[in-house]
Design an enzyme around this catalytic site. Structure first.
Site, short mmCIF file in Angstrom:
data_model
loop_
_atom_site.label_atom_id
_atom_site.label_comp_id
_atom_site.label_asym_id
_atom_site.label_seq_id
_atom_site.Cartn_x
_atom_site.Cartn_y
_atom_site.Cartn_z
N CYS A 2 0.75 -1.14 -0.10
CA CYS A 2 0.07 -0.19 0.13
C CYS A 2 0.95 1.21 0.01
O CYS A 2 2.15 1.34 0.53
CB CYS A 2 -1.01 -0.02 1.23
SG CYS A 2 -1.87 -1.29 1.58
N ARG A 27 2.11 0.99 -5.73
CA ARG A 27 2.19 -0.07 -4.69
C ARG A 27 1.04 -0.84 -4.30
O ARG A 27 1.02 -1.55 -3.40
CB ARG A 27 2.41 1.00 -3.52
CG ARG A 27 3.71 1.84 -3.33
CD ARG A 27 4.07 2.92 -2.44
NE ARG A 27 4.40 2.22 -1.16
CZ ARG A 27 5.70 1.53 -0.93
NH1 ARG A 27 6.57 1.96 -1.63
NH2 ARG A 27 5.72 1.05 0.14
N TRP A 71 -3.18 -2.35 -1.41
CA TRP A 71 -2.96 -3.52 -1.98
C TRP A 71 -3.68 -4.46 -0.90
O TRP A 71 -2.92 -4.77 0.29
CB TRP A 71 -1.64 -3.67 -2.27
CG TRP A 71 -1.16 -5.14 -3.12
CD1 TRP A 71 -1.20 -5.21 -4.34
CD2 TRP A 71 -0.64 -6.49 -2.45
NE1 TRP A 71 -0.96 -6.37 -4.77
CE2 TRP A 71 -0.50 -7.12 -3.45
CE3 TRP A 71 -0.32 -6.65 -0.99
CZ2 TRP A 71 -0.13 -8.45 -3.23
CZ3 TRP A 71 0.10 -8.07 -1.12
CH2 TRP A 71 0.04 -8.72 -2.10
N ASN A 97 0.44 0.73 6.56
CA ASN A 97 1.03 0.01 5.43
C ASN A 97 1.88 -0.92 6.18
O ASN A 97 2.72 -0.69 6.83
CB ASN A 97 1.98 0.91 4.58
CG ASN A 97 2.97 -0.01 3.75
OD1 ASN A 97 4.01 0.63 3.09
ND2 ASN A 97 2.79 -0.87 3.01
N GLY A 98 1.39 -2.31 5.98
CA GLY A 98 2.17 -3.43 6.57
C GLY A 98 0.97 -4.43 7.08
O GLY A 98 -0.03 -4.45 6.61
N GLU A 467 12.71 -14.19 -17.31
CA GLU A 467 12.34 -12.95 -16.99
C GLU A 467 11.23 -12.73 -18.23
O GLU A 467 10.30 -12.02 -18.16
CB GLU A 467 13.33 -12.18 -17.09
CG GLU A 467 13.16 -10.70 -17.19
CD GLU A 467 12.61 -10.27 -15.88
OE1 GLU A 467 12.02 -10.80 -15.05
OE2 GLU A 467 12.12 -8.96 -15.96
N LYS A 471 7.76 -11.48 -17.83
CA LYS A 471 7.08 -10.06 -18.15
C LYS A 471 5.61 -10.19 -18.77
O LYS A 471 4.79 -9.45 -18.65
CB LYS A 471 8.04 -9.45 -18.96
CG LYS A 471 8.58 -8.31 -19.02
CD LYS A 471 9.25 -7.77 -17.85
CE LYS A 471 8.71 -7.82 -16.72
NZ LYS A 471 9.61 -7.47 -15.38
N GLU A 474 2.84 -11.00 -16.39
CA GLU A 474 2.30 -10.08 -15.59
C GLU A 474 1.61 -8.98 -16.14
O GLU A 474 0.42 -8.59 -15.42
CB GLU A 474 3.73 -9.23 -14.98
CG GLU A 474 4.57 -9.64 -13.97
CD GLU A 474 5.65 -8.79 -13.71
OE1 GLU A 474 6.52 -8.66 -14.91
OE2 GLU A 474 5.91 -8.33 -12.52
N HIS A 490 11.49 -32.79 -21.16
CA HIS A 490 11.23 -33.81 -19.81
C HIS A 490 9.98 -33.39 -19.49
O HIS A 490 9.94 -33.10 -18.19
CB HIS A 490 12.26 -33.46 -19.02
CG HIS A 490 13.81 -33.83 -19.53
ND1 HIS A 490 14.13 -35.00 -19.97
CD2 HIS A 490 14.83 -33.36 -19.76
CE1 HIS A 490 15.39 -35.22 -20.49
NE2 HIS A 490 15.99 -33.85 -20.38
N LYS A 589 4.30 -3.03 -7.15
CA LYS A 589 5.58 -2.89 -7.49
C LYS A 589 6.50 -3.36 -6.11
O LYS A 589 7.55 -3.82 -6.34
CB LYS A 589 6.01 -1.51 -7.93
CG LYS A 589 7.28 -1.41 -8.55
CD LYS A 589 7.30 -0.27 -9.48
CE LYS A 589 8.88 -0.65 -10.39
NZ LYS A 589 8.91 -1.68 -10.98
C1 G6P Z 1 7.17 -7.36 -6.82
C2 G6P Z 1 7.31 -6.87 -8.27
C3 G6P Z 1 8.22 -7.21 -9.09
C4 G6P Z 1 9.66 -7.07 -8.57
C5 G6P Z 1 9.64 -7.94 -7.23
C6 G6P Z 1 10.82 -7.61 -6.56
O1 G6P Z 1 6.85 -8.70 -6.83
O2 G6P Z 1 5.89 -6.74 -8.82
O3 G6P Z 1 8.11 -6.69 -10.49
O4 G6P Z 1 10.62 -7.95 -9.54
O5 G6P Z 1 8.73 -7.32 -6.45
O6 G6P Z 1 11.17 -6.17 -6.37
P1 G6P Z 1 12.32 -5.38 -5.74
O7 G6P Z 1 11.98 -4.17 -5.55
O8 G6P Z 1 12.93 -6.12 -4.52
O9 G6P Z 1 13.68 -5.63 -6.98
#
Ligand code: G6P
Length: 594
Positions: A2, A27, A71, A97-98, A467, A471, A474, A490, A589
């Site tokens: 959040c 957030r 969130w 937040n937490g 990755e 992407k 997501e 496999h 994020k």
């Molecule tokens: C969240 C985000 C990802 C990110 C991950 C780690 O899950 O949605 O996009 O890679 O956190 O974030 P950081 O800030 O620790 O790199």
């Protein structure tokens, strides 16, 4: 998680709170709300994004307020669970937040004492605790209330008739923005950029009493000075700058990000042992830890460091490491977290340090929590990344890892010189990929029609496949799995066929023949193949259905150019499918909860 904000000053709080909240939606954006004080406190909240809340509100004259974008952790996204939460009389409002570990006990205790708790959230116990302890002194009541809370409770509280905001930081970030006859509070810097560049980072355990003209911080009841810092990011960095989405802007910023990050290293380039504060000792092994995209950057780092330094490197997801991971004392640990606030990554640092490891953090955010808990910090220079899906910070993380590894490379000088030359050429090579994005956009039109896709790579490009798959899932909501090319046979081969395309990353290194063989096997099972191949590779093109040529770079550096191409593929596929690219559903994020 959040985002939380606060304002107190000589201006109307409402537009400032809403504008700042909008900057924190990365957030979390399940619901949002604000509380504004005049003589009374009025709360406006709903199951909507900040823009919709803004459009629905009449102007309010109050000059102090708090805000929240959520969130969901405890209780589904709903109006009643949205913050701010209040006490029984609606006199005390809190944003948080937490997560509060003991909220069930607190809730039961408060309910038994007659408090009417209406939401499913853990947060709502906070205003009721403050109410319970209030005997005429708001500050004393907040200080007493936080003593009862176990968990992460970074929050801002306000009370009718009190011309102050009281903030407590515990295990989630909180920054004070210092203004002229006004002060601000926010979870992160982008929320403050429109108003001030003067900030104070609070530490865990701090309680701040903020008025329009004053900031008073205490720690364990003792007044404490926290240094004011100047933010170097500017407003333009946090705006779209003519791009349709932040993600496209951030993908396009990568040549500059590589240059900026390299410039920083070149000006204060120090070998890794010096950075780690362990001069004189030799590096025998390494552990790299991260989450999500940062974990994938760590996996690329493993291939690079193992080969260049000839030492074993282990890479762990932070959350897994936190429960069973082992590390020997003296092991050099690298924790990668672009935000510097990811709870799992911070917890991993605690475990690593308890095991006697030295921790280098790679992060993008000056003053973030990780910078205070790691032994050494390496800053990448990516600038603010707003889009939830990481792009430019992944690239900057890779550059940081290359730069850590290069001074220790046990390779001959000619190879080292070539690597350094090639790394400096990367901005140009990445620009060439960007200049050809139309071709990738055309592939995306085809890919967007499928519901499942595999991404394959081999060697240093295996994490690139992981990755790439992350992407696209997501932001486009296509189910995607990244696989090591040789592993696909496999099991996953049972899923191949005309309806399951495969995106293949092919590099001219020792893995080349093997991945070409994999593509032949995949084609024999009729899966459409989208191949990303080196510019000198004329043979894979005959096998694949769609081929994109990647500018030539040293295979070791190819993860950067390949990843930029896959970011564009994910972006254009999501666009084709009409997805909300910068803010995908259910994600945030910066994940500051476990
Ligand atoms: C969240 C985000 C990802 C990110 C991950 C780690 O899950 O949605 O996009 O890679 O956190 O974030 P950081 O800030 O620790 O790199």
């Amino acid at each position: 998680m959040c985002g939380i904000v606060g304002y107190i000053g000589d201006k109307k709080a409402q537009p400032i709170l809403l504008n700042s909240l909008g900057k924190l939606e990365y957030r979390g954006y399940d619901s949002c709300g604000i509380a504004i004080a005049n003589n009374d406190i009025e709360v406006f909240k709903d199951l909507v994004r900040v823009k919709a809340l803004t459009e629905s509100l009449k102007p309010h004259d109050g000059k102090a307020g708090i805000g929240h974008t959520r969130w969901a952790t405890h209780g589904e996204p709903s109006k009643i669970n949205a913050h701010p939460h209040t006490d029984c009389k609606g006199k005390i409002a809190v944003v948080h937040n937490g997560t509060i570990n003991n909220f069930l006990q607190l809730r039961e205790m408060l309910a038994a004492e007659g408090h009417n708790i209406v939401s499913e959230t853990d947060t709502e116990v906070i205003p009721h605790l403050i109410e319970k302890y209030y005997d005429g002194d708001f500050e004393k009541a907040v200080t007493r209330a936080v003593k009862d809370i176990d968990g992460a409770y970074t929050m801002i509280a306000m009370m009718a008739g009190e011309h102050k905001l009281i903030a407590a930081r515990q295990e989630s970030p909180l920054i004070i923005g210092v203004g002229d006859r006004e002060n601000f509070l926010a979870s992160d810097v982008p929320a403050l950029l429109d108003y001030t560049s003067r900030v104070i980072y609070l530490e865990d355990g701090d309680i701040a009493v903020v008025t329009a003209s004053d900031v008073k911080i205490t720690h364990d009841g003792v007044p404490i000075e926290r240094e004011e810092q100047k933010i170097s990011w500017n407003i333009e960095d946090a705006q779209k700058g003519g791009y349709e989405h932040f993600m496209l802007k951030e993908i396009h910023e990568q040549p500059k990000v590589i240059r900026d990050t390299l410039t920083d290293f070149l000006s204060n380039s120090k070998p890794v042992v010096e950075l780690a504060g362990v001069e004189g000792s030799t590096l025998e092994n390494m552990i790299i830890i991260g989450c999500g995209t940062s974990y994938h950057a760590g996996l690329v780092g493993k291939y690079v460091i193992e080969e260049l330094l000839d030492i074993p490197v282990r890479v762990e997801m932070a959350d897994e490491f936190n429960y069973s991971g082992q590390a020997s004392p003296g092991t050099q640990a690298i924790v990668i977290t672009q935000s510097g606030e990811t709870r799992d990554a911070l917890k991993a640092i605690q475990r690593l340090k308890a095991k006697g490891c030295r921790v280098i953090a790679i992060t993008n955010v000056i003053g973030s929590t990780v910078t205070r808990v790691a032994d050494r910090v390496i800053y990448m220079r990516a600038g603010p990344e707003i889009s939830v899906a990481a792009s430019k910070t992944f690239t900057a993380e890779l550059i940081s890892l290359y730069w850590l590894a290069l001074p220790y490379a046990r390779v001959d000088t000619a190879r080292l010189d070539k690597l350094v030359r090639d790394i400096r050429q990367l901005p140009v090579k990445v620009q060439q990929v960007l200049d050809n994005e139309d071709k990738i956009a055309a592939f995306a039109k085809k890919l967007a029609k499928f519901d499942n896709v595999f991404y394959i790579g081999k060697g240093v490009n295996y994490p690139v496949a992981l990755e790439g798959a992350l992407k696209i899932k997501e932001i486009s909501y296509i189910h995607a799995e990244g696989y090591a090319a040789g592993e696909l046979k496999h099991g996953p081969f049972s899923l191949l066929g005309e309806k399951t395309p495969v995106v293949a990353v092919v590099t001219r290194d020792a893995t080349y023949e093997a991945i070409v063989t994999s593509i032949k096997e995949i084609k024999a099972r009729r899966s459409p193949v989208f191949a990303f191949v080196g510019e000198d590779d004329d043979s894979t093109g005959d096998l694949a259905d769609y081929v994109f040529k990647i500018p030539g770079v040293d295979p070791f550096l190819s993860p950067i150019v390949n990843s930029v191409a896959l970011q564009l593929l994910a972006y254009f596929t999501a666009k084709e499918r009409g997805c909300p690219i910068d803010f995908p559903r259910n994600l945030a994020k910066s994940v500051t909860v476990e």
